[in-house]
Design an enzyme around this catalytic site. Structure first.
Site, PDB file in Angstrom:
ATOM      1  N   ASP A  13      -6.160   3.791   2.689  1.00 39.30           N
ATOM      2  CA  ASP A  13      -7.293   4.413   1.997  1.00 39.30           C
ATOM      3  C   ASP A  13      -7.443   5.903   2.302  1.00 39.30           C
ATOM      4  O   ASP A  13      -8.554   6.446   2.321  1.00 39.30           O
ATOM      5  CB  ASP A  13      -8.617   3.684   2.336  1.00 39.30           C
ATOM      6  CG  ASP A  13      -8.565   2.232   1.932  1.00 39.30           C
ATOM      7  OD1 ASP A  13      -7.926   1.922   0.915  1.00 39.30           O
ATOM      8  OD2 ASP A  13      -9.177   1.405   2.636  1.00 39.30           O
ATOM      9  N   LYS A  16      -4.314   8.273  -1.142  1.00 37.97           N
ATOM     10  CA  LYS A  16      -2.942   8.346  -1.683  1.00 37.97           C
ATOM     11  C   LYS A  16      -2.957   8.356  -3.207  1.00 37.97           C
ATOM     12  O   LYS A  16      -2.166   9.055  -3.838  1.00 37.97           O
ATOM     13  CB  LYS A  16      -2.117   7.143  -1.181  1.00 37.97           C
ATOM     14  CG  LYS A  16      -1.956   7.102   0.325  1.00 37.97           C
ATOM     15  CD  LYS A  16      -1.247   5.851   0.783  1.00 37.97           C
ATOM     16  CE  LYS A  16      -2.015   4.570   0.539  1.00 37.97           C
ATOM     17  NZ  LYS A  16      -3.265   4.429   1.300  1.00 37.97           N
ATOM     18  N   GLY A  40      -5.577  -0.552  -3.092  1.00 37.90           N
ATOM     19  CA  GLY A  40      -6.589  -0.125  -4.065  1.00 37.90           C
ATOM     20  C   GLY A  40      -6.545   1.378  -4.079  1.00 37.90           C
ATOM     21  O   GLY A  40      -6.989   2.026  -3.133  1.00 37.90           O
ATOM     22  N   HIS A  41      -5.935   1.935  -5.108  1.00 42.20           N
ATOM     23  CA  HIS A  41      -5.744   3.381  -5.183  1.00 42.20           C
ATOM     24  C   HIS A  41      -6.642   3.941  -6.280  1.00 42.20           C
ATOM     25  O   HIS A  41      -6.523   3.559  -7.442  1.00 42.20           O
ATOM     26  CB  HIS A  41      -4.267   3.718  -5.459  1.00 42.20           C
ATOM     27  CG  HIS A  41      -3.364   3.322  -4.330  1.00 42.20           C
ATOM     28  ND1 HIS A  41      -2.019   3.597  -4.303  1.00 42.20           N
ATOM     29  CD2 HIS A  41      -3.636   2.690  -3.155  1.00 42.20           C
ATOM     30  CE1 HIS A  41      -1.509   3.132  -3.177  1.00 42.20           C
ATOM     31  NE2 HIS A  41      -2.458   2.582  -2.469  1.00 42.20           N
ATOM     32  N   GLN A 223      -1.057   1.089   1.618  1.00 42.27           N
ATOM     33  CA  GLN A 223      -1.520   0.899   3.006  1.00 42.27           C
ATOM     34  C   GLN A 223      -1.229   2.169   3.825  1.00 42.27           C
ATOM     35  O   GLN A 223      -1.285   3.247   3.267  1.00 42.27           O
ATOM     36  CB  GLN A 223      -0.870  -0.349   3.643  1.00 42.27           C
ATOM     37  CG  GLN A 223      -1.369  -1.675   3.059  1.00 42.27           C
ATOM     38  CD  GLN A 223      -0.760  -2.034   1.724  1.00 42.27           C
ATOM     39  OE1 GLN A 223       0.441  -2.084   1.551  1.00 42.27           O
ATOM     40  NE2 GLN A 223      -1.592  -2.307   0.720  1.00 42.27           N
TER      41      GLN A 223
HETATM   42  P1  GDP Z   1      -5.902   5.156  -1.266  1.00 38.30           P
HETATM   43  O1  GDP Z   1      -5.901   3.692  -1.093  1.00 38.30           O
HETATM   44  O2  GDP Z   1      -5.178   5.876  -0.196  1.00 38.30           O
HETATM   45  O3  GDP Z   1      -5.441   5.582  -2.634  1.00 38.30           O
HETATM   46  O4  GDP Z   1      -7.430   5.603  -1.150  1.00 38.30           O
HETATM   47  P2  GDP Z   1      -8.695   4.891  -1.863  1.00 38.30           P
HETATM   48  O5  GDP Z   1      -8.650   5.194  -3.312  1.00 38.30           O
HETATM   49  O6  GDP Z   1      -8.783   3.473  -1.451  1.00 38.30           O
HETATM   50  O7  GDP Z   1      -9.896   5.614  -1.135  1.00 38.30           O
HETATM   51  C1  GDP Z   1     -10.077   6.993  -1.216  1.00 38.30           C
HETATM   52  C2  GDP Z   1     -11.452   7.272  -1.845  1.00 38.30           C
HETATM   53  O8  GDP Z   1     -11.787   8.621  -1.621  1.00 38.30           O
HETATM   54  C3  GDP Z   1     -11.478   7.105  -3.350  1.00 38.30           C
HETATM   55  O9  GDP Z   1     -12.751   6.677  -3.732  1.00 38.30           O
HETATM   56  C4  GDP Z   1     -11.204   8.530  -3.881  1.00 38.30           C
HETATM   57  O10 GDP Z   1     -11.750   8.753  -5.170  1.00 38.30           O
HETATM   58  C5  GDP Z   1     -11.928   9.338  -2.841  1.00 38.30           C
HETATM   59  N1  GDP Z   1     -11.359  10.666  -2.573  1.00 38.30           N
HETATM   60  C6  GDP Z   1     -10.056  11.037  -2.525  1.00 38.30           C
HETATM   61  N2  GDP Z   1      -9.948  12.331  -2.126  1.00 38.30           N
HETATM   62  C7  GDP Z   1     -11.201  12.765  -1.919  1.00 38.30           C
HETATM   63  C8  GDP Z   1     -11.768  13.991  -1.438  1.00 38.30           C
HETATM   64  O11 GDP Z   1     -11.055  14.936  -1.121  1.00 38.30           O
HETATM   65  N3  GDP Z   1     -13.119  14.044  -1.314  1.00 38.30           N
HETATM   66  C9  GDP Z   1     -13.930  12.994  -1.625  1.00 38.30           C
HETATM   67  N4  GDP Z   1     -15.240  13.164  -1.482  1.00 38.30           N
HETATM   68  N5  GDP Z   1     -13.445  11.836  -2.078  1.00 38.30           N
HETATM   69  C10 GDP Z   1     -12.104  11.704  -2.198  1.00 38.30           C
HETATM   70  P1  IMO Z   2      -4.391   1.018   0.307  1.00 37.19           P
HETATM   71  O1  IMO Z   2      -3.042   1.058  -0.355  1.00 37.19           O
HETATM   72  C1  IMO Z   2      -6.697  -0.269   3.757  1.00 37.19           C
HETATM   73  C2  IMO Z   2      -5.626  -4.115   5.542  1.00 37.19           C
HETATM   74  C3  IMO Z   2      -6.605  -5.275   5.431  1.00 37.19           C
HETATM   75  C4  IMO Z   2      -6.314  -5.984   6.723  1.00 37.19           C
HETATM   76  C5  IMO Z   2      -4.797  -5.817   6.870  1.00 37.19           C
HETATM   77  C6  IMO Z   2      -3.998  -7.007   6.354  1.00 37.19           C
HETATM   78  O2  IMO Z   2      -5.525   1.016  -0.644  1.00 37.19           O
HETATM   79  O3  IMO Z   2      -4.489   2.077   1.364  1.00 37.19           O
HETATM   80  P2  IMO Z   2      -3.377  -7.869   3.917  1.00 37.19           P
HETATM   81  O4  IMO Z   2      -4.263  -8.327   2.782  1.00 37.19           O
HETATM   82  O5  IMO Z   2      -2.496  -6.728   3.571  1.00 37.19           O
HETATM   83  O6  IMO Z   2      -2.630  -9.001   4.551  1.00 37.19           O
HETATM   84  O7  IMO Z   2      -4.420  -7.362   5.046  1.00 37.19           O
HETATM   85  O8  IMO Z   2      -4.461  -4.675   6.112  1.00 37.19           O
HETATM   86  N1  IMO Z   2      -5.235  -3.496   4.258  1.00 37.19           N
HETATM   87  C7  IMO Z   2      -5.652  -2.301   3.858  1.00 37.19           C
HETATM   88  N2  IMO Z   2      -6.522  -1.433   4.418  1.00 37.19           N
HETATM   89  N3  IMO Z   2      -6.063   0.064   2.634  1.00 37.19           N
HETATM   90  C8  IMO Z   2      -5.176  -0.775   2.057  1.00 37.19           C
HETATM   91  O9  IMO Z   2      -4.422  -0.432   1.001  1.00 37.19           O
HETATM   92  C9  IMO Z   2      -4.958  -2.039   2.655  1.00 37.19           C
HETATM   93  N4  IMO Z   2      -4.176  -3.095   2.363  1.00 37.19           N
HETATM   94  C10 IMO Z   2      -4.344  -3.981   3.362  1.00 37.19           C
HETATM   95  O10 IMO Z   2      -7.933  -4.823   5.354  1.00 37.19           O
HETATM   96  O11 IMO Z   2      -6.914  -5.297   7.792  1.00 37.19           O
HETATM   97 MG    MG Z   3      -7.227   2.075  -0.976  1.00 37.42          MG
END
Ligand code: GDP
Ligand code: IMO
Ligand code: MG
Length: 427
Positions: A13, A16, A40-41, A223
């Site tokens: 999270d 990415k 979840g991107h 991840q």
């Molecule tokens: P990922 O799994 O690495 O793609 O990250 P996620 O999408 O799960 O979580 C990142 C969250 O931060 C999302 O809600 C993005 O829209 C938000 N986000 C990404 N970059 C920024 C930033 O620079 N500032 C803020 N405030 N939000 C951001």
């Molecule tokens: P993105 O790509 C954050 C975590 C779960 C749990 C562990 C194992 O959005 O960064 P799993 O379902 O993979 O067997 O769970 O990994 N986890 C993540 N945490 N971002 C993710 O993906 C994750 N995918 C799995 O919360 O701790």
């Molecule tokens: Mg994510």
């Protein structure tokens, strides 16, 4: 040959999705190489937010070819739902390719994931319950089904029959729950097969041709480094290889083809699920970061645990991924803080540790050693050039570079595309 691997440098999270989308404008191919719908991107375009789980974050550019590589575990039902959702919003998925070698994540994998988490009780991992662990277990156990099987009705039917018999034995004898109906599973999956058929191909060949032709290929990790099955905080990890090396295995490209590795890191640290997290903040400040950063899981909606930036982790990520650059995200979330802390080492049993301990029990006992910097207490969400950032924000970034020995090439100051400061060339 610009082939760039983008990975999460922390516990996932990191943003990415946002950085991949930003870089995808120039990319010819965006390739997912591991994980599954546990990812979840989030990509924000104008006032629209897209949450991608299996589809690569390059999909919002019509010209960019998006590849789901062999290392991904594909839940066909969820993938079709995701495709339908994107098409309903006017996004074309014509350029989506799926490796014939990718494993299929089946409904029984999700059920086993749920049952195993229940059984573990206090020792649960906190998985996303998307069936990831059980699907990779079957892959390594050599009893998985692959996309290429799904494309051949008779092959799929006969392999599935044998597998369902075994799984049903497990459900009944071990878990004491009803099993799955073979005929129903077969019917559903043959339907999915026809939907996905136009997308399934030998993607390793496609990627190789693109690289040889000098096209820009971006590998999108899911991840993060500390969730890697070998290099993460085992057993509180996922079951795949999110690290940069995983791109070679999970996409079918040789390491000599990779030209650059970029690590995405938040300006602080978060983690969902269980497991030690030395810089975690349990106080009001942790809540403040969670609120301002909207730190709730994209896949499960769970509140993310929040804490200060940990450069022990970033140095570790720089080493195991061979990072050339770092992209820092969510710097704006720290805007109103008077002071900002960076963890530079751990105190453990009277000793100072500079490296991440191998033992999880040791990590759980580590106390962070902090360095405190002045905050900038200014809104930076509209800043587009590094020089225009407040001096204290620049100092914070420079200090991260010094401590990690890695240059910061991108800085995100908000979720939107234009809230990205470019400092160095990525391709
Ligand atoms: P990922 O799994 O690495 O793609 O990250 P996620 O999408 O799960 O979580 C990142 C969250 O931060 C999302 O809600 C993005 O829209 C938000 N986000 C990404 N970059 C920024 C930033 O620079 N500032 C803020 N405030 N939000 C951001
Ligand atoms: P993105 O790509 C954050 C975590 C779960 C749990 C562990 C194992 O959005 O960064 P799993 O379902 O993979 O067997 O769970 O990994 N986890 C993540 N945490 N971002 C993710 O993906 C994750 N995918 C799995 O919360 O701790
Ligand atoms: Mg994510």
């Amino acid at each position: 040959m610009p082939a760039v691997v983008l990975i999460g440098a922390q516990w996932g999270d990191e943003g990415k999705g946002k950085i991949t989308d930003f870089l995808a404008e120039q990319a010819d191919l965006v390739v997912r190489y591991q994980g599954g719908s546990n990812a979840g991107h989030t990509v924000v375009v104008g006032d629209q937010e897209f949450r991608l789980h299996l589809v690569p974050s390059g999909i919002l550019y019509a010209k960019t070819v998006c590849v789901i590589g062999n290392g991904v575990v594909v839940d066909p039902q969820l993938l079709i739902e995701e495709i339908d959702g994107l098409e309903a919003r006017g996004v074309s998925v014509q350029n989506l390719l799926i490796s014939g070698r990718a494993q299929i994540l089946m409904p029984y994998h999700k059920r086993i994931d749920e049952l195993e988490e229940e059984r573990r009780g206090d020792y649960k991992i906190g998985t996303t319950k998307r069936g990831i662990g059980p699907a990779y277990m079957d892959k390594i156990g050599r009893v998985g089904l692959r996309m290429v099987d799904l494309m051949h009705k008779d092959v799929f039917a006969s392999k599935l029959k044998r597998i369902v018999e075994e799984k049903n034995h497990l459900f009944k004898q071990v878990y004491g729950v009803p099993g799955f109906d073979y005929e129903q599973l077969l019917e559903d999956h043959l339907r999915y097969a026809e939907r996905l058929r136009p997308h399934v191909t030998d993607t390793s060949v496609v990627i190789d041709h693109a690289i040889v032709a000098g096209k820009k290929v971006l590998f999108e990790g899911a991840q993060g480094t500390l969730l890697d099955i070998d290099h993460g905080t085992y057993p509180y990890v996922t079951s795949s290889h999110p690290i940069a090396g995983g791109a070679c295995v999970g996409a079918g490209v040789g390491p000599t083809r990779i030209s650059r590795v970029v690590g995405v890191a938040k300006a602080y640290t978060t983690r969902v699920g269980e497991g030690p997290f030395p810089t975690e903040l349990f106080d009001e400040l942790g809540n403040r970061i969670r609120q301002r950063g909207r730190e709730y899981g994209t896949t499960t909606g769970r509140p993310r645990r929040c804490g200060w930036l940990d450069v022990v982790i970033l140095r570790y990520a720089a080493r195991v991924n061979g990072l050339d650059q770092i992209a820092i995200t969510k710097l704006d979330v720290l805007d109103d803080l008077p002071h900002i802390k960076i963890c530079t080492g751990y105190r453990y049993n009277g000793e100072v540790l500079r490296e991440l301990p191998e033992s999880l029990e040791a990590l759980a006992g580590c106390e962070p050693i902090y360095e405190t910097l002045e905050g900038w207490q200014q809104d930076i969400t509209g800043v587009t050039r590094f020089e225009d950032l407040p001096v204290n924000a620049q100092r914070y970034l420079r200090r991260i570079e010094e401590l990690t020995g890695t240059p910061i090439s991108l800085v995100a100051v908000g979720p939107k595309r234009d809230q990205t400061i470019v400092r160095g060339e990525v391709y």
